[in-house]
Design an enzyme around this catalytic site. Structure first.
Site, PDB file in Angstrom:
ATOM      1  N   HIS A 107      -0.846 -12.178  -0.384  1.00 35.64           N
ATOM      2  CA  HIS A 107      -1.830 -11.197  -0.872  1.00 35.64           C
ATOM      3  C   HIS A 107      -1.718 -11.028  -2.394  1.00 35.64           C
ATOM      4  CE1 HIS A 107      -4.242  -7.382  -0.533  1.00 35.64           C
ATOM      5  NE2 HIS A 107      -3.587  -7.122  -1.664  1.00 35.64           N
ATOM      6  N   GLU A 108      -0.508 -10.767  -2.874  1.00 31.57           N
ATOM      7  CA  GLU A 108      -0.328 -10.582  -4.327  1.00 31.57           C
ATOM      8  C   GLU A 108      -0.596 -11.884  -5.079  1.00 31.57           C
ATOM      9  OE1 GLU A 108      -0.391  -7.704  -5.267  1.00 31.57           O
ATOM     10  OE2 GLU A 108       0.162  -6.820  -3.346  1.00 31.57           O
ATOM     11  N   HIS A 128      -4.318 -12.223  -5.659  1.00 35.51           N
ATOM     12  CA  HIS A 128      -4.809 -11.470  -6.829  1.00 35.51           C
ATOM     13  C   HIS A 128      -4.476 -12.213  -8.118  1.00 35.51           C
ATOM     14  CE1 HIS A 128      -5.920  -7.719  -4.909  1.00 35.51           C
ATOM     15  NE2 HIS A 128      -4.729  -7.529  -4.388  1.00 35.51           N
ATOM     16  N   ASP A 152      -7.837  -2.056  -2.417  1.00 36.37           N
ATOM     17  CA  ASP A 152      -8.559  -3.079  -3.186  1.00 36.37           C
ATOM     18  C   ASP A 152     -10.043  -3.058  -2.825  1.00 36.37           C
ATOM     19  OD1 ASP A 152      -6.118  -4.007  -4.155  1.00 36.37           O
ATOM     20  OD2 ASP A 152      -5.938  -5.557  -2.604  1.00 36.37           O
TER      21      ASP A 152
HETATM   22  C1  NHX Z   1       0.888   1.406   4.842  1.00 39.12           C
HETATM   23  N1  NHX Z   1       0.825   0.438   2.637  1.00 39.12           N
HETATM   24  O1  NHX Z   1       0.261   2.351   4.436  1.00 39.12           O
HETATM   25  C2  NHX Z   1       1.579   0.527   3.834  1.00 39.12           C
HETATM   26  C3  NHX Z   1       2.947   1.076   3.512  1.00 39.12           C
HETATM   27  C4  NHX Z   1      -1.627  -5.628   1.263  1.00 39.12           C
HETATM   28  C5  NHX Z   1       0.582  -6.357   0.561  1.00 39.12           C
HETATM   29  N2  NHX Z   1       1.001   1.105   6.084  1.00 39.12           N
HETATM   30  O2  NHX Z   1      -3.464  -4.138  -2.658  1.00 39.12           O
HETATM   31  O3  NHX Z   1       0.495  -1.923  -0.239  1.00 39.12           O
HETATM   32  O4  NHX Z   1      -0.699  -1.014   3.400  1.00 39.12           O
HETATM   33  O5  NHX Z   1      -2.311  -5.764  -4.316  1.00 39.12           O
HETATM   34  C6  NHX Z   1      -3.027   3.342  -4.350  1.00 39.12           C
HETATM   35  C7  NHX Z   1      -2.430   2.105  -4.517  1.00 39.12           C
HETATM   36  C8  NHX Z   1      -3.093   2.698   0.387  1.00 39.12           C
HETATM   37  C9  NHX Z   1      -3.356   3.815  -3.088  1.00 39.12           C
HETATM   38  C10 NHX Z   1      -2.163   1.320  -3.409  1.00 39.12           C
HETATM   39  C11 NHX Z   1      -3.382   3.476  -0.691  1.00 39.12           C
HETATM   40  C12 NHX Z   1      -2.201   1.025  -1.017  1.00 39.12           C
HETATM   41  C13 NHX Z   1      -1.507  -2.933  -2.192  1.00 39.12           C
HETATM   42  C14 NHX Z   1      -2.216   0.708   1.463  1.00 39.12           C
HETATM   43  C15 NHX Z   1      -0.469  -4.565  -0.688  1.00 39.12           C
HETATM   44  N3  NHX Z   1      -1.679  -4.740  -3.722  1.00 39.12           N
HETATM   45  N4  NHX Z   1      -1.447  -1.400   0.700  1.00 39.12           N
HETATM   46  C16 NHX Z   1      -2.299  -3.972  -2.871  1.00 39.12           C
HETATM   47  C17 NHX Z   1      -0.666  -2.167  -0.047  1.00 39.12           C
HETATM   48  C18 NHX Z   1      -0.288  -0.317   2.538  1.00 39.12           C
HETATM   49  C19 NHX Z   1      -2.510   1.493   0.241  1.00 39.12           C
HETATM   50  C20 NHX Z   1      -3.072   3.049  -1.961  1.00 39.12           C
HETATM   51  C21 NHX Z   1      -2.483   1.806  -2.135  1.00 39.12           C
HETATM   52  C22 NHX Z   1      -0.335  -5.167   0.677  1.00 39.12           C
HETATM   53  C23 NHX Z   1      -1.316  -3.328  -0.738  1.00 39.12           C
HETATM   54  C24 NHX Z   1      -1.007  -0.156   1.262  1.00 39.12           C
HETATM   55 ZN    ZN Z   2      -4.112  -5.982  -3.195  1.00 40.26          ZN
END
Ligand code: NHX
Ligand code: ZN
Length: 354
Positions: A133-134, A137, A209
């Site tokens: 995923h990262e 991006h 995203d």
């Molecule tokens: C969860 N978090 O909630 C877990 C812990 C797709 C590898 N079950 O897009 O971490 O799934 O590029 C602000 C910033 C929600 C608000 C980030 C609200 C992320 C972040 C969900 C990476 N990186 N997603 C990303 C991620 C998640 C989330 C947010 C936020 C993943 C992704 C969070």
């Molecule tokens: Zn992302």
């Protein structure tokens, strides 16, 4: 100000974040009749503010306020004060004599993304999804010309995020173009597109995203006249705290037919972005997989190492044709060097520490 004698030499000054909702009577000539707009500081302002807040603090010789200011676009004066304070706390905790770049970089990341959460235990299978995923991006942002350069990619959990890709805007910008936003949407969708390309499946992780990409696409259509089909019309009236940049609701002033057209145009922007992200990732799949492997092995890839994967591509350029290779030294976030013993008292954080 009415009500004072003309010779009392009293100037009444007031401040508000909501000049839009003030009673106009307050603003009549003879009352509060001058408005001074205080914007967020630009690069020069941030340099000056950082100099104020670092004064008297034991800074490492390597600290360049210009460099820090460049990495903190959009920060307010209070944010910058907080940045210096957080860096001082970290230096104290690490028994450092001075506040170094490692502390400032960690403080910057804490403010932008939240504190590191090393205790989260993540399975190898999920690690691979996060890395892809990262990596998605990062590859899209590196290849598409109008995306900001990648400063750092990591699969270390921070705040709400399981991983993130940090871009480094190289200059303060007051205007942004349609093609820039098109590239930005593709970059935002690059994570989800990579998951689908590599695993044939997607996860809930991309929610943030997708929300950001959709919001951007909608504003392109309804505010900035960037859809040829809709033309340069403003749709809806946004009630917002202009000075805080925060939206608090929208008044709809268009028909159901127009609403449908807007939705279609937003969809076109998103779908085009998704297609471009997928094309880019397909073309550079070898690099994507190499980057993901590197992330799984090392957790974090900094700009210098990242750029090595793209040595054969031309470096990114800004609007003035100036090469956007990240400045060496800017991106040394973690500090693997062992901590020196404290030879002098560690810098103490200012009393405003949380
Ligand atoms: C969860 N978090 O909630 C877990 C812990 C797709 C590898 N079950 O897009 O971490 O799934 O590029 C602000 C910033 C929600 C608000 C980030 C609200 C992320 C972040 C969900 C990476 N990186 N997603 C990303 C991620 C998640 C989330 C947010 C936020 C993943 C992704 C969070
Ligand atoms: Zn992302």
């Amino acid at each position: 100000m009415d009500g004072f004698d003309t010779n009392t030499n009293v100037i009444v000054v007031a401040a508000t974040n909501r000049p839009d909702v003030l009673d106009p009577a307050l603003l009549r000539p003879g009352r509060f009749d001058r408005q001074v707009i205080l914007d967020r500081p630009d690069l020069r302002g941030r340099v000056a503010i950082l100099k104020v807040h670092t004064k008297g603090k034991p800074l490492d010789k390597t600290i360049d306020p210009e460099n820090l200011a460049r990495q903190s676009p959009g920060f307010s004066g209070a944010d910058l004060a907080n940045l210096v304070n957080e860096a001082a706390i970290l230096a104290a905790r690490r028994n450092r004599k001075t506040i170094g770049m490692a502390e400032f970089n960690e403080a910057l990341e804490r403010i932008v993304a939240g504190p590191e959460r090393k205790s989260r235990i993540i399975s190898d299978a999920e690690k691979r999804i996060i890395a892809i995923h990262e990596g998605g991006h990062a590859v899209v942002q590196r290849v598409l010309p109008k995306c900001d350069p990648v400063n750092k990619v990591t699969i270390i959990s921070r705040g709400m995020a399981l991983g993130y890709t940090m871009a480094l805007p190289m200059e303060d910008r007051y205007l942004q173009s349609k093609t820039e936003f098109e590239d930005k949407i593709a970059g935002l969708l690059g994570g989800n597109a990579a998951e689908r390309l590599i695993f044939g499946d997607t996860t809930t992780g991309a929610s943030n995203d997708i929300e950001k990409a959709t919001d951007l696409a909608r504003r392109m259509v309804t505010e900035w006249g960037m859809s040829d089909k809709m033309g340069p019309l403003a749709f809806g009236k946004r009630d917002e705290m202009i000075f805080l940049g925060r939206e608090i609701g929208e008044q709809r002033n268009y028909s159901d037919d127009v609403a449908k057209m807007i939705d279609e145009e937003v969809r076109v922007l998103i779908e085009n972005g998704y297609v471009r992200a997928t094309q880019t990732l397909t073309e550079h799949k070898v690099r994507l997989l190499a980057l993901a492997d590197k992330l799984i092995a090392e957790e974090t890839v900094e700009s210098e190492e990242f750029e090595k994967l793209f040595a054969d591509l031309p470096p990114k350029e800004n609007l003035h044709g100036i090469s956007l290779l990240p400045t060496p030294g800017v991106s040394t976030f973690s500090d693997p060097t062992p901590h020196e013993p404290p030879a002098a008292p560690a810098p103490s954080p200012s009393p405003s520490a949380p």
